[in-house]
Write an enzyme that holds these catalytic residues in place. Structure first.
Site, PDB file in Angstrom:
ATOM      1  N   ILE A   1       0.610  -1.326  -0.060  1.00  0.00           N
ATOM      2  CA  ILE A   1      -0.033   0.004   0.127  1.00  0.00           C
ATOM      3  C   ILE A   1       1.117   1.460  -0.041  1.00  0.00           C
ATOM      4  CG2 ILE A   1      -2.365  -0.578   0.987  1.00  0.00           C
ATOM      5  CD1 ILE A   1      -1.198   0.360   4.110  1.00  0.00           C
TER       6      ILE A   1
ATOM      7  N   LYS B   1       2.820  -5.258   3.515  1.00  0.00           N
ATOM      8  CA  LYS B   1       4.012  -3.995   3.602  1.00  0.00           C
ATOM      9  C   LYS B   1       3.539  -2.443   2.604  1.00  0.00           C
ATOM     10  CE  LYS B   1       6.352  -2.330   1.262  1.00  0.00           C
ATOM     11  NZ  LYS B   1       7.180  -0.785   1.701  1.00  0.00           N
TER      12      LYS B   1
ATOM     13  N   GLU C   1      -3.322  -0.535  -9.458  1.00  0.00           N
ATOM     14  CA  GLU C   1      -4.002   0.520  -9.191  1.00  0.00           C
ATOM     15  C   GLU C   1      -2.650   2.051  -9.122  1.00  0.00           C
ATOM     16  OE1 GLU C   1      -4.681   3.960  -8.345  1.00  0.00           O
ATOM     17  OE2 GLU C   1      -5.018   3.719  -6.153  1.00  0.00           O
TER      18      GLU C   1
ATOM     19  N   CYS D   1      -3.775  10.100  -7.115  1.00  0.00           N
ATOM     20  CA  CYS D   1      -3.682   9.241  -7.913  1.00  0.00           C
ATOM     21  C   CYS D   1      -4.548   9.783  -9.166  1.00  0.00           C
ATOM     22  CB  CYS D   1      -3.624   8.052  -7.498  1.00  0.00           C
ATOM     23  SG  CYS D   1      -4.851   7.474  -6.956  1.00  0.00           S
TER      24      CYS D   1
ATOM     25  N   GLN E   1       9.827  13.920  -1.896  1.00  0.00           N
ATOM     26  CA  GLN E   1       8.364  14.910  -2.920  1.00  0.00           C
ATOM     27  C   GLN E   1       8.187  16.328  -2.472  1.00  0.00           C
ATOM     28  OE1 GLN E   1       6.950  12.701  -4.051  1.00  0.00           O
ATOM     29  NE2 GLN E   1       4.670  13.826  -5.527  1.00  0.00           N
TER      30      GLN E   1
ATOM     31  N   GLU F   1       2.813  12.926 -13.485  1.00  0.00           N
ATOM     32  CA  GLU F   1       2.154  13.332 -12.606  1.00  0.00           C
ATOM     33  C   GLU F   1       3.183  13.874 -11.434  1.00  0.00           C
ATOM     34  OE1 GLU F   1      -0.567  10.469 -10.124  1.00  0.00           O
ATOM     35  OE2 GLU F   1       1.622   9.299 -10.473  1.00  0.00           O
TER      36      GLU F   1
ATOM     37  N   PHE G   1       1.952  15.085  -8.218  1.00  0.00           N
ATOM     38  CA  PHE G   1       1.736  14.864  -7.233  1.00  0.00           C
ATOM     39  C   PHE G   1       1.740  15.662  -5.911  1.00  0.00           C
ATOM     40  CE2 PHE G   1       1.196  10.632  -4.021  1.00  0.00           C
ATOM     41  CZ  PHE G   1      -0.514   9.895  -5.025  1.00  0.00           C
TER      42      PHE G   1
END
Length: 535
Positions: free
Chosen positions: A200, A226, A302, A336, A383, A433, A435
């Site tokens: 995840i 995990k 996903e 996402c 990030q 992407e 994010f």
């Protein structure tokens, strides 16, 4: 309930604020009116009212140290400080967890319970989550940086709803009897698939826990989960509650660790029967390759997205601005399916850009534990720097930076809500992407053009359509090559609505009835009939 709460979050009014610099297409600075909360810069961080009790691996019903005794720090994104040191699982720990899950499946009570008994365990867990709502929400906010109000009033209640939904399915999974061309009795059985490996992400740890663990348990499987190394805390707490609810030992095992070690070991393990992964497209490719090179375990993916949000010429601009703002900036832009390509019809483009900029300037950014904060910090320094790099690329590529574009404060990973106009489809901010809290606004002339441009991407996760014309809505919903199209809404999630993508946004579906097939095998049983009264 969650949808009403989201609507309430969107309907707040915010105070106006002082001037801030904006970079135009030529790179020069000009002044505009706008503001951001200065909470991140000048206020001391709130001390969360929750204790971190679970930092070890959960294997065979026990919290244990990693095989090598290693730990790693999980970081508070508000400050960059260490929250706790968490056990670092690697290949040996994955092997221990898989062994426990295999024994629990082959010899344990879980798949041999009546479906009604499994249902009751899941319902007891949902009740316990409700009782511990505030603790789970605090851990989620502390570890992830999302607003506490979002975690406590939307995401933890959604976790409860999802587990009650899957509890309801547990005793309704059944096979078929089918007629054969001859004297045979044919049964079609739907059996649990066995040991499910699940990986995840960090952006919605508790919700992804529910999306993965709920259907797998309802179908009678055992699990090795995990967690993301950035956000291990809430899943460990939730797993402890599941055992309090009566889950037998070995049925759910939780290993915290890193992708190249623990994640790779899980994806390539020969005794894992099924793999489910949520994360980036590039990592999804690696997971799929590892599964294929070992035992060809089926994989549900996903993955990433670059979702178009299309504002048509008949739109109510004020409502469209608010919805587009939510579609992009929700969860710090770390979603996402974020509406990260905002296509606006040329007839309302200038008005939309001006109002989108003003709305971003009113967005409150600060400590996510404080009341009425809309945006917390990004997840971590990696990030944070990635997002700032994309912002620089947008400016260098010639897009107009309307507002934002820099960090907020000097501590933590806060970024000012950022809006670009004059964005072209070939710019990185329009293709990749990001994010993060970066809105890219593009102009279009007609439906044929916007359909072509919206589909000209390797992704196909979701899309938003804002129009008052039913024919326009029907045209777009059928033409867009994505797994979900929201019309005059966005991020409307329900336990029964399937979610997944086209193209490189993944394979398979999560949530709803479709998710059950991920965790079931189909078996045909054929028996001769001697002198049957009927066929």
């Amino acid at each position: 309930m969650a949808r009403r709460l989201i609507s309430s979050l969107l309907s707040r009014s915010w105070l106006s604020s002082p001037a801030a610099p904006v970079i135009g297409r030529t790179g020069c600075l000009r002044r505009v009116i706008g503001s951001y909360s200065t909470a991140a810069a000048i206020e001391e961080p709130v001390i969360p009212s929750v204790k971190v009790d679970y930092t070890k691996l959960l294997i065979n019903g026990q919290f244990v140290d990693s095989a090598l005794g290693r730990t790693f720090p999980t970081i508070d994104p508000r400050t960059g400080d260490v929250i706790a040191n968490v056990a670092e699982g690697d290949a040996e720990d994955i092997n221990r967890a898989v062994t426990a899950a295999r024994k629990a499946f082959d010899e344990g009570p879980w798949p041999r319970m009546t479906a009604y008994e499994r249902l009751k365990v899941l319902l007891r867990f949902a009740d316990l989550v409700e009782q511990h709502n505030d603790e789970l929400a605090a851990l989620e906010t502390w570890d992830n940086g999302k607003p506490y109000e979002q975690a406590a009033k939307i995401e933890v209640p959604m976790l409860v709803r999802l587990f009650r939904y899957y509890a309801g399915w547990a005793d309704k999974i059944h096979g078929l009897t089918v007629p054969a061309d001859g004297p045979h009795h044919v049964q079609i059985l739907h059996e649990p698939i066995g040991v499910a490996g699940q990986i995840i992400p960090w952006n919605f740890p508790l919700l992804m826990f529910a999306w993965k663990v709920g259907p797998a348990l309802a179908c009678g499987n055992t699990i090795v989960l995990k967690t993301a190394e950035q956000t291990p805390l809430s899943a460990l707490y939730a797993a402890k509650l599941l055992h309090e609810a009566g889950l037998p030992e070995g049925v759910l095992n939780v290993v915290s660790g890193f992708g190249p070690t623990a994640g790779a070991a899980l994806a390539s393990h020969m005794d894992v029967d099924k793999l489910a992964f949520t994360g980036s497209t590039n990592t999804g490719k690696i997971v799929l390759e590892l599964a294929a090179k070992t035992n060809l375990k089926p994989v549900t993916l996903e993955l990433g997205g670059k979702s178009p949000f299309i504002v048509c010429k008949d739109a109510d601009v004020d409502k469209a601005v608010e919805l587009a703002h939510f579609a992009l900036f929700f969860n710090q832009g770390q979603c996402c399916c974020a509406g990260s390509r905002t296509y606006v019809h040329e007839s309302v483009y200038d008005e939309f850009v001006a109002k989108a900029k003003a709305r971003a300037m009113r967005r409150s950014v600060g400590d996510p534990f404080r009341k009425d904060i809309e945006q917390g910090p990004q997840i971590d320094s990696e990030q944070f720097e990635k997002i700032l790099g994309y912002i620089r690329s947008g400016v260098e590529g010639g897009a107009t930076l309307e507002t934002g574009g820099e960090r907020l404060g000097v501590k933590g990973y806060y970024i000012k809500p950022t809006v670009f106009s004059d964005v072209k489809d070939d710019m990185l901010i329009a293709k990749d992407e990001i994010f993060g809290p970066v809105q890219s606004i593009m102009k279009f002339k007609d439906l044929e053009e916007v359909i072509h441009r919206a589909n000209a991407t390797r992704y196909g996760l979701a899309a938003g359509v804002f129009t008052q014309d039913i024919d326009t809505a029907n045209t777009l919903t059928r033409a867009l090559r994505v797994g979900t199209v929201w019309v005059n809404c966005f991020d409307t999630f329900d336990a029964a609505i399937p979610f997944g993508g086209f193209k490189m946004s993944g394979q398979g579906r999560e949530k709803g009835i479709y998710s059950l097939s991920n965790y079931l095998q189909v078996k045909a049983v054929v028996t001769p009939l001697n002198n049957p009264a009927w066929l």
